[in-house]
Scaffold this motif. Structure first.
Motif, PDB file in Angstrom:
ATOM      1  N   GLU A  90      -3.188 -61.920  -0.647  1.00  0.00           N
ATOM      2  CA  GLU A  90      -4.036 -62.268   0.492  1.00  0.00           C
ATOM      3  C   GLU A  90      -3.468 -61.614   1.751  1.00  0.00           C
ATOM      4  N   TYR A 102      -4.863 -61.835   4.951  1.00  0.00           N
ATOM      5  CA  TYR A 102      -5.179 -62.491   6.217  1.00  0.00           C
ATOM      6  C   TYR A 102      -5.083 -63.998   6.091  1.00  0.00           C
ATOM      7  N   GLY A 103      -4.699 -64.629   7.183  1.00  0.00           N
ATOM      8  CA  GLY A 103      -4.758 -66.077   7.255  1.00  0.00           C
ATOM      9  C   GLY A 103      -3.477 -66.791   6.876  1.00  0.00           C
ATOM     10  N   ARG A 147      -2.488 -66.809  19.051  1.00  0.00           N
ATOM     11  CA  ARG A 147      -2.257 -66.659  17.611  1.00  0.00           C
ATOM     12  C   ARG A 147      -1.072 -67.514  17.161  1.00  0.00           C
ATOM     13  N   SER A 203       2.171 -67.298   6.957  1.00  0.00           N
ATOM     14  CA  SER A 203       1.337 -66.294   7.631  1.00  0.00           C
ATOM     15  C   SER A 203       1.423 -64.991   6.837  1.00  0.00           C
ATOM     16  N   GLU A 204       0.670 -64.005   7.291  1.00  0.00           N
ATOM     17  CA  GLU A 204       0.729 -62.688   6.659  1.00  0.00           C
ATOM     18  C   GLU A 204       2.166 -62.162   6.674  1.00  0.00           C
ATOM     19  N   HIS A 214      -7.129 -78.192   4.504  1.00  0.00           N
ATOM     20  CA  HIS A 214      -8.011 -77.418   5.376  1.00  0.00           C
ATOM     21  C   HIS A 214      -9.456 -77.878   5.285  1.00  0.00           C
ATOM     22  N   PHE A 241      -7.492 -68.655   9.952  1.00  0.00           N
ATOM     23  CA  PHE A 241      -7.738 -67.219   9.953  1.00  0.00           C
ATOM     24  C   PHE A 241      -7.816 -66.686  11.369  1.00  0.00           C
ATOM     25  N   GLU A 262      -1.413 -70.495  14.518  1.00  0.00           N
ATOM     26  CA  GLU A 262      -0.641 -70.447  13.273  1.00  0.00           C
ATOM     27  C   GLU A 262       0.292 -71.645  13.140  1.00  0.00           C
ATOM     28  N   TRP A 307      -1.883 -69.371   4.424  1.00  0.00           N
ATOM     29  CA  TRP A 307      -2.056 -69.859   3.057  1.00  0.00           C
ATOM     30  C   TRP A 307      -0.775 -70.582   2.651  1.00  0.00           C
ATOM     31  N   ASP A 346     -11.541 -72.055  10.399  1.00  0.00           N
ATOM     32  CA  ASP A 346     -11.238 -71.207  11.552  1.00  0.00           C
ATOM     33  C   ASP A 346      -9.781 -71.313  11.992  1.00  0.00           C
TER      34      ASP A 346
END
Length: 98
Positions: free
Chosen positions: A61, A63-64, A32, A70-71, A13, A22, A36, A66, A19
């Motif tokens: 976490e 949001y975002g 979205r 995703s969430e 990243h 997130f 994603e 990682w 950006d």
């Protein structure tokens, strides 16, 4: 330098900008999904993807993207990761779409 700082410095990243990883305040469902998908593909090339994923799940976490998750992906992983040996499945399994 702690693990999170080391991961951040070597993560993919760093080359793309945060950006992408997130959600924006106003974002259509289609936008979205597209964002994603692109973020997850960047994660797929990252040498610290698994460490990033484990960090996100461990600290919760919310949001975002990682570690290619995703969430919603992380919530599904959290619900499926209770093991007697105490080792999280995140180190063994692939995220949806990988």
């Amino acid at each position: 330098m702690n693990h999170h700082e080391k991961s951040r410095d070597t993560a993919a990243h760093h080359l793309t900008g945060l950006d992408l990883f997130f959600p924006m305040e106003v974002e259509s469902a289609a936008d979205r999904r597209q964002r994603e998908t692109l973020a997850k593909s960047v994660c797929g090339t990252c040498p610290v993807r698994m460490e990033c994923r484990l960090h996100a799940i461990t600290v919760g976490e919310r949001y975002g993207i990682w570690g290619g998750t995703s969430e919603a992906d992380r919530e599904r992983l959290r619900l499926r990761t209770t093991h007697v040996d105490g080792y999280p499945d995140e180190l063994r399994m692939k995220a949806p779409g990988e």
